[in-house]
Write an enzyme that holds these catalytic residues in place. Structure first.
Site, PDB file in Angstrom:
ATOM      1  N   GLY A   9       0.863  -1.085   0.272  1.00  0.00           N
ATOM      2  CA  GLY A   9      -0.264  -0.305   0.133  1.00  0.00           C
ATOM      3  C   GLY A   9       0.653   1.501  -0.128  1.00  0.00           C
ATOM      4  N   GLY A  12      -0.280   5.004  -1.270  1.00  0.00           N
ATOM      5  CA  GLY A  12      -1.481   5.829  -0.660  1.00  0.00           C
ATOM      6  C   GLY A  12      -1.165   7.353   0.473  1.00  0.00           C
ATOM      7  CD  GLN A  13      -3.445  10.277   4.568  1.00  0.00           C
ATOM      8  OE1 GLN A  13      -4.264  10.258   4.675  1.00  0.00           O
ATOM      9  NE2 GLN A  13      -3.050  11.673   5.018  1.00  0.00           N
ATOM     10  CG  ASP A  35      -0.603   0.439  -3.800  1.00  0.00           C
ATOM     11  OD1 ASP A  35       0.095   1.435  -2.448  1.00  0.00           O
ATOM     12  OD2 ASP A  35      -0.994   1.224  -4.489  1.00  0.00           O
ATOM     13  CB  ILE A  36      -3.175  -2.727  -6.561  1.00  0.00           C
ATOM     14  CG1 ILE A  36      -3.493  -3.617  -8.022  1.00  0.00           C
ATOM     15  CG2 ILE A  36      -3.847  -1.072  -6.497  1.00  0.00           C
ATOM     16  CD1 ILE A  36      -5.063  -3.841  -7.316  1.00  0.00           C
ATOM     17  CE1 TYR A 143     -10.662   1.456   7.042  1.00  0.00           C
ATOM     18  CE2 TYR A 143     -11.394   3.458   8.855  1.00  0.00           C
ATOM     19  CZ  TYR A 143     -10.731   2.834   7.966  1.00  0.00           C
ATOM     20  OH  TYR A 143      -9.584   2.926   8.459  1.00  0.00           O
ATOM     21  CE  LYS A 147      -9.519  -0.089   9.188  1.00  0.00           C
ATOM     22  NZ  LYS A 147      -7.463  -0.790   8.181  1.00  0.00           N
TER      23      LYS A 147
HETATM   24  P1  NAD Z   1      -4.798   5.073   1.288  1.00  0.00           P
HETATM   25  O1  NAD Z   1      -6.264   4.643   0.022  1.00  0.00           O
HETATM   26  O2  NAD Z   1      -4.183   6.148   0.994  1.00  0.00           O
HETATM   27  O3  NAD Z   1      -4.279   3.867   0.530  1.00  0.00           O
HETATM   28  C1  NAD Z   1      -4.115   2.617  -0.107  1.00  0.00           C
HETATM   29  C2  NAD Z   1      -3.241   2.131  -1.267  1.00  0.00           C
HETATM   30  O4  NAD Z   1      -4.170   0.779  -0.941  1.00  0.00           O
HETATM   31  C3  NAD Z   1      -3.167   2.614  -1.927  1.00  0.00           C
HETATM   32  O5  NAD Z   1      -2.297   2.745  -2.682  1.00  0.00           O
HETATM   33  C4  NAD Z   1      -3.697   1.042  -2.858  1.00  0.00           C
HETATM   34  O6  NAD Z   1      -3.590   1.927  -4.325  1.00  0.00           O
HETATM   35  C5  NAD Z   1      -3.719   0.206  -1.916  1.00  0.00           C
HETATM   36  N1  NAD Z   1      -4.488  -0.852  -2.480  1.00  0.00           N
HETATM   37  C6  NAD Z   1      -5.514  -0.958  -2.717  1.00  0.00           C
HETATM   38  N2  NAD Z   1      -5.968  -2.060  -2.982  1.00  0.00           N
HETATM   39  C7  NAD Z   1      -4.765  -2.737  -3.408  1.00  0.00           C
HETATM   40  C8  NAD Z   1      -4.825  -4.937  -3.310  1.00  0.00           C
HETATM   41  N3  NAD Z   1      -5.291  -4.902  -3.589  1.00  0.00           N
HETATM   42  N4  NAD Z   1      -3.224  -4.684  -3.483  1.00  0.00           N
HETATM   43  C9  NAD Z   1      -2.192  -3.798  -2.835  1.00  0.00           C
HETATM   44  N5  NAD Z   1      -1.986  -2.489  -2.751  1.00  0.00           N
HETATM   45  C10 NAD Z   1      -3.917  -2.015  -2.869  1.00  0.00           C
HETATM   46  O7  NAD Z   1      -4.878   4.987   2.937  1.00  0.00           O
HETATM   47  P2  NAD Z   1      -3.857   5.074   3.994  1.00  0.00           P
HETATM   48  O8  NAD Z   1      -4.538   6.081   4.700  1.00  0.00           O
HETATM   49  O9  NAD Z   1      -2.922   4.878   3.245  1.00  0.00           O
HETATM   50  O10 NAD Z   1      -3.565   3.936   5.115  1.00  0.00           O
HETATM   51  C11 NAD Z   1      -3.686   3.047   5.558  1.00  0.00           C
HETATM   52  C12 NAD Z   1      -3.661   1.528   6.327  1.00  0.00           C
HETATM   53  O11 NAD Z   1      -4.248   2.912   7.399  1.00  0.00           O
HETATM   54  C13 NAD Z   1      -5.142   1.589   6.102  1.00  0.00           C
HETATM   55  O12 NAD Z   1      -5.276   0.492   6.607  1.00  0.00           O
HETATM   56  C14 NAD Z   1      -6.048   2.373   7.067  1.00  0.00           C
HETATM   57  O13 NAD Z   1      -7.727   1.971   6.876  1.00  0.00           O
HETATM   58  C15 NAD Z   1      -5.700   3.130   7.859  1.00  0.00           C
HETATM   59  N6  NAD Z   1      -5.867   4.266   8.590  1.00  0.00           N
HETATM   60  C16 NAD Z   1      -5.650   5.407   8.418  1.00  0.00           C
HETATM   61  C17 NAD Z   1      -6.030   6.465   8.411  1.00  0.00           C
HETATM   62  C18 NAD Z   1      -5.785   7.909   7.572  1.00  0.00           C
HETATM   63  O14 NAD Z   1      -6.427   8.550   8.518  1.00  0.00           O
HETATM   64  N7  NAD Z   1      -4.839   7.393   7.072  1.00  0.00           N
HETATM   65  C19 NAD Z   1      -6.500   6.489   9.654  1.00  0.00           C
HETATM   66  C20 NAD Z   1      -6.920   5.777  10.266  1.00  0.00           C
HETATM   67  C21 NAD Z   1      -6.680   4.015   9.883  1.00  0.00           C
HETATM   68  N1  SER Z   2      -9.190   8.635   8.188  1.00  0.00           N
HETATM   69  C1  SER Z   2      -9.760   7.221   8.290  1.00  0.00           C
HETATM   70  C2  SER Z   2     -11.049   7.555   7.546  1.00  0.00           C
HETATM   71  O1  SER Z   2     -11.571   8.540   7.797  1.00  0.00           O
HETATM   72  C3  SER Z   2     -10.152   6.871   9.379  1.00  0.00           C
HETATM   73  O2  SER Z   2     -10.219   5.481   9.321  1.00  0.00           O
HETATM   74  O3  SER Z   2     -11.847   6.649   7.457  1.00  0.00           O
END
Ligand code: NAD
Ligand code: SER
Length: 317
Positions: A9, A12-13, A35-36, A143, A147
């Site tokens: 991943g 992603g962010q 990543d995908i 979601y 989790k």
């Molecule tokens: P994001 O959506 O920005 O990134 C997720 C990444 O996963 C993307 O780059 C996407 O291309 C990749 N992806 C999707 N399907 C895929 C697959 N089948 N195989 C491989 N890669 C794949 O999410 P994020 O904000 O970077 O979050 C990362 C983790 O942190 C997640 O588990 C999310 O639930 C958790 N999280 C994030 C936040 C937040 O505020 N950003 C808060 C709480 C928890």
């Molecule tokens: N920032 C995330 C969302 O809004 C919390 O897991 O989905």
């Protein structure tokens, strides 16, 4: 033998920032991004990258073997807002990805797993203020359900199969280097970009919707710290509450106005309001502090200063 890290991943962010930090700590060639879809150019140019659909356990196994991976950070998921639009797909991705990774650790092919949970494990019946580590967890979003189930499976794999898995309940994360990927807290990143580019922003959450938030560097530090902590000190194998700061859109807009006085915010709530209303206002995180020395550095004021200064530079204004 040198530990080898696989981040799943990485586009992603969080992944975009975590890969950079891991590479500077452990060496570029020891951190494999995947990543995908392709990641940003800095990640693609600074070390190994693999295209991976994490639901494909065979391909995952091949990559792990090819690079002799010992540690996996599993970040691939569909976040809260997008998950409501594609419930089945989100459940399948969020759960299958976790099983595929936990099974590699169960079979002793890898040594350690990091998997993030979320404030989304809480629900409308949870206390809102200073939500405790152990409390009512009755999420009402796809979601959040994924989790919470993931947390239970992490603890189960630790107890039953001695899998060394650690997890954090991230609040909404805010950083200037990468964009959010379809969550409910995304407004708190978008608002900065719009304030600097257009001096106005329409929030999809009402002005008094308070949520737990965290500056990205605090989240990255927490992630590295819990992974580096001696396993014996990690007493919670579901997921730890960690708190940064809490604010609502009006409070955030007021703070942004101290840098951009003519910035204007308006409000037009949408389906994400209901998700936000089911989540806590703030978290209680004393167990993370006691067990492995967690401490946030950024309050709202410091976070806003960093965001504005860095985005001003990014947009050349
Ligand atoms: P994001 O959506 O920005 O990134 C997720 C990444 O996963 C993307 O780059 C996407 O291309 C990749 N992806 C999707 N399907 C895929 C697959 N089948 N195989 C491989 N890669 C794949 O999410 P994020 O904000 O970077 O979050 C990362 C983790 O942190 C997640 O588990 C999310 O639930 C958790 N999280 C994030 C936040 C937040 O505020 N950003 C808060 C709480 C928890
Ligand atoms: N920032 C995330 C969302 O809004 C919390 O897991 O989905």
């Amino acid at each position: 033998m040198q530990d080898k890290i696989l981040v799943i991943g990485s586009s992603g962010q969080i992944g975009s920032e975590l890969v950079a930090e891991l590479r500077s700590n452990y060496g570029d060639s020891n951190v494999i991004a995947s990543d995908i879809v392709a990641s940003n150019q800095i990640i693609m140019d600074s070390g190994p990258f693999e295209i991976l659909d994490v639901t494909d356990s065979k391909r995952l196994y091949e990559i792990v073997k090819k690079h002799e991976v010992t540690h996996i950070y599993l970040l691939a998921a569909i976040l809260s807002a997008n998950a409501e639009k594609k419930p089945k797909l989100s459940w399948d991705l969020n759960m299958q990805s976790l099983f595929n990774v936990l099974d590699l650790a169960k079979d002793k092919i890898i040594k350690k797993v990091f998997w993030p949970s979320s404030i989304a494990v809480f629900g409308p019946n949870t206390e809102k203020i200073k939500t405790q580590q152990y409390t009512i967890t009755e999420p009402n979003t796809v979601y959040g359900i994924s989790k919470l189930a993931g947390e239970r499976w992490c603890e189960y794999y630790f107890n039953k199969h001695n899998v060394d898995v650690v997890s954090l309940r991230y609040p909404g994360l805010i950083g200037w280097k990468s964009n959010p990927g379809g969550g409910t807290t995304d407004y708190a990143v978008h608002i900065f970009h719009e304030a600097i580019k257009n001096k106005k922003y329409t929030s999809f959450l009402t002005k008094d919707t308070t949520l737990p938030m965290m500056y990205m560097s605090d989240a990255i530090n927490a992630t590295l710290k819990i992974m580096q902590t001696d396993s014996g000190k990690i007493k919670i194998r579901s997921s730890y509450n960690i708190a940064g700061c809490s604010f609502n859109p009006e409070e955030l807009a007021n703070e942004i106005q101290s840098y951009i006085p003519d910035f204007k915010i308006s409000y037009n709530k949408d389906y994400r309001q209901k998700i936000a209303d089911s989540w806590p206002d703030s978290l209680e995180d004393s167990l993370a502090k006691d067990h492995w020395g967690w401490q946030a550095e950024y309050n709202m004021r410091k976070l806003v200063k960093e965001m504005i200064e860095n985005l001003h530079k990014k947009y050349n204004c």
